[in-house]
Design a protein around this motif. Structure first.
Motif, PDB file in Angstrom:
ATOM      1  N   LEU A 216      -2.834   7.626  12.028  1.00 46.97           N
ATOM      2  CA  LEU A 216      -1.845   7.300  12.978  1.00 46.97           C
ATOM      3  C   LEU A 216      -2.574   6.575  14.226  1.00 46.97           C
ATOM      4  CD1 LEU A 216       0.979   9.711  12.806  1.00 46.97           C
ATOM      5  CD2 LEU A 216       1.074   7.641  11.654  1.00 46.97           C
ATOM      6  N   PRO A 217      -2.501   5.290  14.503  1.00 45.03           N
ATOM      7  CA  PRO A 217      -2.857   4.601  15.721  1.00 45.03           C
ATOM      8  C   PRO A 217      -2.106   5.319  16.925  1.00 45.03           C
ATOM      9  CG  PRO A 217      -1.986   3.089  14.050  1.00 45.03           C
ATOM     10  CD  PRO A 217      -1.545   4.383  13.384  1.00 45.03           C
ATOM     11  N   VAL A 307     -10.373  11.633   4.164  1.00 45.01           N
ATOM     12  CA  VAL A 307      -9.646  10.692   4.769  1.00 45.01           C
ATOM     13  C   VAL A 307     -10.434  10.211   5.950  1.00 45.01           C
ATOM     14  CG1 VAL A 307      -7.299  10.152   6.255  1.00 45.01           C
ATOM     15  CG2 VAL A 307      -7.303  11.168   4.052  1.00 45.01           C
ATOM     16  N   ASP A 308     -10.880  11.149   6.990  1.00 46.91           N
ATOM     17  CA  ASP A 308     -11.546  10.850   7.950  1.00 46.91           C
ATOM     18  C   ASP A 308     -12.952   9.988   7.713  1.00 46.91           C
ATOM     19  OD1 ASP A 308     -12.112  10.780  10.823  1.00 46.91           O
ATOM     20  OD2 ASP A 308     -13.481  12.555  10.510  1.00 46.91           O
ATOM     21  N   ARG A 309     -13.433  10.657   6.858  1.00 47.92           N
ATOM     22  CA  ARG A 309     -14.731   9.646   5.996  1.00 47.92           C
ATOM     23  C   ARG A 309     -14.467   8.481   5.580  1.00 47.92           C
ATOM     24  NH1 ARG A 309     -16.306  15.058   4.188  1.00 47.92           N
ATOM     25  NH2 ARG A 309     -15.530  14.419   2.216  1.00 47.92           N
ATOM     26  N   ALA A 310     -13.322   8.362   4.979  1.00 46.81           N
ATOM     27  CA  ALA A 310     -12.783   6.936   4.405  1.00 46.81           C
ATOM     28  C   ALA A 310     -12.777   6.266   5.469  1.00 46.81           C
ATOM     29  CB  ALA A 310     -11.564   7.214   3.682  1.00 46.81           C
ATOM     30  N   LEU A 311     -12.225   6.266   6.504  1.00 44.37           N
ATOM     31  CA  LEU A 311     -11.764   5.667   7.775  1.00 44.37           C
ATOM     32  C   LEU A 311     -13.217   5.136   8.520  1.00 44.37           C
ATOM     33  CD1 LEU A 311      -8.800   7.487   9.551  1.00 44.37           C
ATOM     34  CD2 LEU A 311      -8.634   5.046   8.340  1.00 44.37           C
ATOM     35  N   LYS A 313     -16.301   5.184   7.133  1.00 39.23           N
ATOM     36  CA  LYS A 313     -17.209   4.567   5.904  1.00 39.23           C
ATOM     37  C   LYS A 313     -16.482   3.177   6.088  1.00 39.23           C
ATOM     38  CE  LYS A 313     -18.874   4.634   1.331  1.00 39.23           C
ATOM     39  NZ  LYS A 313     -18.482   5.172   0.006  1.00 39.23           N
ATOM     40  N   ASN A 314     -15.356   2.803   5.878  1.00 40.85           N
ATOM     41  CA  ASN A 314     -14.800   1.596   5.833  1.00 40.85           C
ATOM     42  C   ASN A 314     -14.639   0.858   7.029  1.00 40.85           C
ATOM     43  OD1 ASN A 314     -14.242   1.383   2.768  1.00 40.85           O
ATOM     44  ND2 ASN A 314     -13.807   3.504   3.351  1.00 40.85           N
ATOM     45  N   LYS A 315     -15.051   1.551   8.306  1.00 41.67           N
ATOM     46  CA  LYS A 315     -14.860   0.873   9.417  1.00 41.67           C
ATOM     47  C   LYS A 315     -13.238   0.278   9.584  1.00 41.67           C
ATOM     48  CE  LYS A 315     -19.724  -0.257   9.804  1.00 41.67           C
ATOM     49  NZ  LYS A 315     -20.783  -1.236  10.251  1.00 41.67           N
ATOM     50  N   ILE A 316     -12.356   1.051   9.396  1.00 37.07           N
ATOM     51  CA  ILE A 316     -10.797   0.607   9.481  1.00 37.07           C
ATOM     52  C   ILE A 316     -10.465   0.600  10.696  1.00 37.07           C
ATOM     53  CG2 ILE A 316      -8.636   0.817   8.491  1.00 37.07           C
ATOM     54  CD1 ILE A 316      -9.703   2.191   5.924  1.00 37.07           C
ATOM     55  N   SER A 317      -9.997  -0.245  11.269  1.00 32.43           N
ATOM     56  CA  SER A 317      -9.819  -0.273  12.841  1.00 32.43           C
ATOM     57  C   SER A 317      -8.197   0.159  12.995  1.00 32.43           C
ATOM     58  CB  SER A 317      -9.860  -1.586  13.771  1.00 32.43           C
ATOM     59  OG  SER A 317      -8.899  -2.666  12.879  1.00 32.43           O
ATOM     60  N   ASP A 320      -5.561  -2.320  11.801  1.00 32.48           N
ATOM     61  CA  ASP A 320      -5.425  -2.628  10.454  1.00 32.48           C
ATOM     62  C   ASP A 320      -4.681  -1.717   9.919  1.00 32.48           C
ATOM     63  OD1 ASP A 320      -5.663  -3.460   7.755  1.00 32.48           O
ATOM     64  OD2 ASP A 320      -7.797  -2.913   7.410  1.00 32.48           O
ATOM     65  N   VAL A 321      -3.248  -1.942  10.303  1.00 27.84           N
ATOM     66  CA  VAL A 321      -2.182  -1.058  10.058  1.00 27.84           C
ATOM     67  C   VAL A 321      -1.829  -0.948   8.516  1.00 27.84           C
ATOM     68  CG1 VAL A 321       0.578  -0.865  10.248  1.00 27.84           C
ATOM     69  CG2 VAL A 321      -0.917  -1.294  12.366  1.00 27.84           C
ATOM     70  N   GLU A 322      -1.924  -2.170   7.821  1.00 29.82           N
ATOM     71  CA  GLU A 322      -1.635  -2.530   6.547  1.00 29.82           C
ATOM     72  C   GLU A 322      -2.629  -1.232   5.591  1.00 29.82           C
ATOM     73  OE1 GLU A 322      -1.954  -5.407   2.763  1.00 29.82           O
ATOM     74  OE2 GLU A 322      -2.358  -6.187   4.631  1.00 29.82           O
ATOM     75  N   THR A 323      -3.997  -1.373   6.026  1.00 27.08           N
ATOM     76  CA  THR A 323      -4.857  -0.379   5.238  1.00 27.08           C
ATOM     77  C   THR A 323      -4.517   1.218   5.528  1.00 27.08           C
ATOM     78  OG1 THR A 323      -6.461  -2.055   5.251  1.00 27.08           O
ATOM     79  CG2 THR A 323      -7.211  -0.024   4.697  1.00 27.08           C
ATOM     80  N   ARG A 324      -3.992   1.177   6.700  1.00 22.53           N
ATOM     81  CA  ARG A 324      -3.905   2.792   7.191  1.00 22.53           C
ATOM     82  C   ARG A 324      -2.546   3.079   6.376  1.00 22.53           C
ATOM     83  NH1 ARG A 324      -6.278   5.072  11.650  1.00 22.53           N
ATOM     84  NH2 ARG A 324      -8.229   3.982  12.340  1.00 22.53           N
ATOM     85  N   ARG A 325      -1.788   2.299   6.239  1.00 19.21           N
ATOM     86  CA  ARG A 325      -0.388   2.726   5.617  1.00 19.21           C
ATOM     87  C   ARG A 325      -0.584   2.968   4.242  1.00 19.21           C
ATOM     88  NH1 ARG A 325       3.596  -1.491   8.555  1.00 19.21           N
ATOM     89  NH2 ARG A 325       4.480  -0.122  10.251  1.00 19.21           N
ATOM     90  N   ALA A 326      -1.590   1.962   3.489  1.00 23.27           N
ATOM     91  CA  ALA A 326      -1.780   2.222   2.071  1.00 23.27           C
ATOM     92  C   ALA A 326      -2.676   3.749   1.745  1.00 23.27           C
ATOM     93  CB  ALA A 326      -2.653   1.056   1.564  1.00 23.27           C
ATOM     94  N   MET A 327      -3.510   3.839   2.709  1.00 27.79           N
ATOM     95  CA  MET A 327      -4.407   5.043   2.673  1.00 27.79           C
ATOM     96  C   MET A 327      -3.222   6.358   2.856  1.00 27.79           C
ATOM     97  SD  MET A 327      -7.723   6.242   4.587  1.00 27.79           S
ATOM     98  CE  MET A 327      -8.662   4.836   3.987  1.00 27.79           C
TER      99      MET A 327
END
Length: 463
Positions: A216-217, A307-311, A313-317, A320-327
């Motif tokens: 969550l942002p 989940v933390d490692r995926a964020l 590793k993929n440098k999800i800011s 990037d709400v769309e990707t965070r919602r999908a994850m």
């Protein structure tokens, strides 16, 4: 002749006389303080109509600073809010004097339990009425029976010889899913419960909360908490669901997109996600264990870290709400499928005659308020051929810790002929199944095995 001295009258509050409630009326005061929720309920069972919940209010302690439940903060919140809530409850309903006090005895945090439990015993003495110490998980098991009774028109007879006319009837299965517990329970009767599967590490709710804090942002958390009565009491799991499904689930779950494992639609969905986002590395629980798929256990340890490692590793800011919602949706799918699959395994393993008797699968506990979980369970059961199994889920307000379920469980235990003697302690670890935890008891660990394994139960005269 000296004047005759009159003997002082003994104040009524110094004399404890256990009053015997009558079948014609019955009102229960429920108290819940097992974790971070201070909750009070007043449940009335009239003789000619369905039970009524006259009062029900819950105050949750602040958890935003510590990003979770803090024992000392919770303890102080109970001390601050419990007495005023009880005073408000009783003053609003002066014509409904309690006939029974029902309070959570365990399991839970020792200090938090003691606040509500000791207060309940004091009220029992002061009012001269009986007291029942309730197992918190037992109350979650019976919540659906309470909801069914409250929504019906059939009165609840306090005579144990009268048949119970509300559902779910015993036997039934229950998935207890919360921040502290994840278990599958086979309930044969009010007092007989067998734990079929239990978590071997952390609870599903604990994992979901951890994933939510990472996904969550901060801006979303800040804007959402401002809409709550206590802006510092954040339900991370609920926020994650709202974040991942901004339009909600819809009237009948039409906004949830879920396909059961093994279906063509699911394979196509997995392929599309992989092509769009790549492999996040969020694995199915127990996948690395050869026997994990069929093991009668739950395991969520490590999922939050994945989940933390995926964020990272993929440098999800955070933008990037769309990707965070999908994850977030993928994390819930992995976790909830693991939970539901154990219930299906249990149904498949039951002997034919026993399977015919089990017609209900109850999903209860804090995580059961998740609409996506409810939708997934319905789809999964139908895909596996269990069309005849009724999925029973309490309303979200009764899924999380609440005093209404504590009052109801006390009512059911009283109806069955039980009360708790005064002077016994709260129980930090208290299992429903006498076989679960028995080894820890033999080792001298602080565990009470079995619902009726706790000391202090008194069989009362039900005539």
């Amino acid at each position: 002749m000296p004047p005759r001295l009159l003997s002082p009258r003994r104040p009524p509050w110094l004399t404890f006389t256990l009053q015997r409630p009558q079948y014609r009326r019955f009102t229960v005061l429920g108290i819940e303080t097992s974790c971070d929720d201070t909750s009070i309920a007043l449940l009335h069972a009239p003789p000619t109509s369905a039970p009524q919940l006259l009062y029900h209010r819950t105050v949750t302690s602040s958890n935003r600073i510590y990003r979770g439940v803090h024992p000392v903060v919770s303890l102080n919140s109970h001390r601050t809010n419990l007495a005023p809530l009880i005073q408000e409850c009783l003053s609003l309903h002066p014509d409904h004097r309690p006939d029974l006090i029902s309070a959570t005895r365990g399991p839970g945090m020792a200090g938090a339990l003691a606040v509500g439990y000791d207060t309940a015993q004091g009220l029992s003495v002061g009012l001269g009425i009986p007291f029942i110490g309730v197992n918190h998980m037992h109350a979650h098991l019976l919540t659906s029976r309470m909801v069914e009774s409250l929504s019906g028109s059939t009165p609840l007879s306090l005579n144990p010889n009268d048949p119970v006319k509300f559902y779910p009837k015993f036997p039934f299965l229950t998935l207890l899913v919360s921040g502290g517990h994840t278990m599958l329970v086979h309930s044969r009767s009010l007092l007989s419960h067998k734990i079929i599967a239990n978590t071997i590490d952390v609870a599903v709710g604990d994992m979901i909360d951890k994933a939510a804090r990472d996904l969550l942002p901060e801006s979303y958390i800040a804007s959402s908490s401002g809409k709550q009565s206590n802006k510092d009491a954040i339900c991370y799991g609920q926020l994650l669901e709202d974040f991942c499904f901004p339009s909600g689930g819809g009237v009948a779950g039409e906004n949830y997109v879920y396909f059961a494992p093994g279906t063509k639609a699911r394979k196509a969905q997995n392929k599309a996600l992989l092509e769009k986002y790549g492999d996040w590395g969020i694995s199915e629980p127990l996948k690395k264990w050869d026997k994990g798929k069929r093991a009668a256990v739950f395991s969520f340890g490590g999922m939050g870290s994945e989940v933390d490692r995926a964020l990272q590793k993929n440098k999800i800011s955070e933008d990037d709400v769309e990707t965070r919602r999908a994850m977030g949706r993928e994390t819930m799918v992995r976790a909830f499928e693991h939970v539901i699959s154990r219930a299906v395994m249990a149904l498949e393993a039951m002997p034919f005659e026993e399977r015919l008797e089990v017609r209900d699968l109850v999903v209860s506990g804090g995580v059961a308020s998740n609409g996506f979980l409810r939708h997934m369970a319905r789809v999964y059961l139908k895909e596996k051929g269990f069309w005849d199994v009724r999925l029973v889920t309490p309303p979200p307000k009764f899924c999380t810790d609440n005093a209404a379920m504590i009052a109801w469980t006390g009512l059911e235990m009283w109806r069955d002929g039980w009360r708790t003697e005064l002077g016994v302690y709260p129980i930090r670890k208290w299992t429903l199944d006498s076989e679960v935890g028995a080894g820890d008891v033999e080792k001298g660990l602080d565990v009470v095995a079995g619902l009726m394994g706790a000391d202090g139960w008194v069989r009362r005269d039900t005539e």
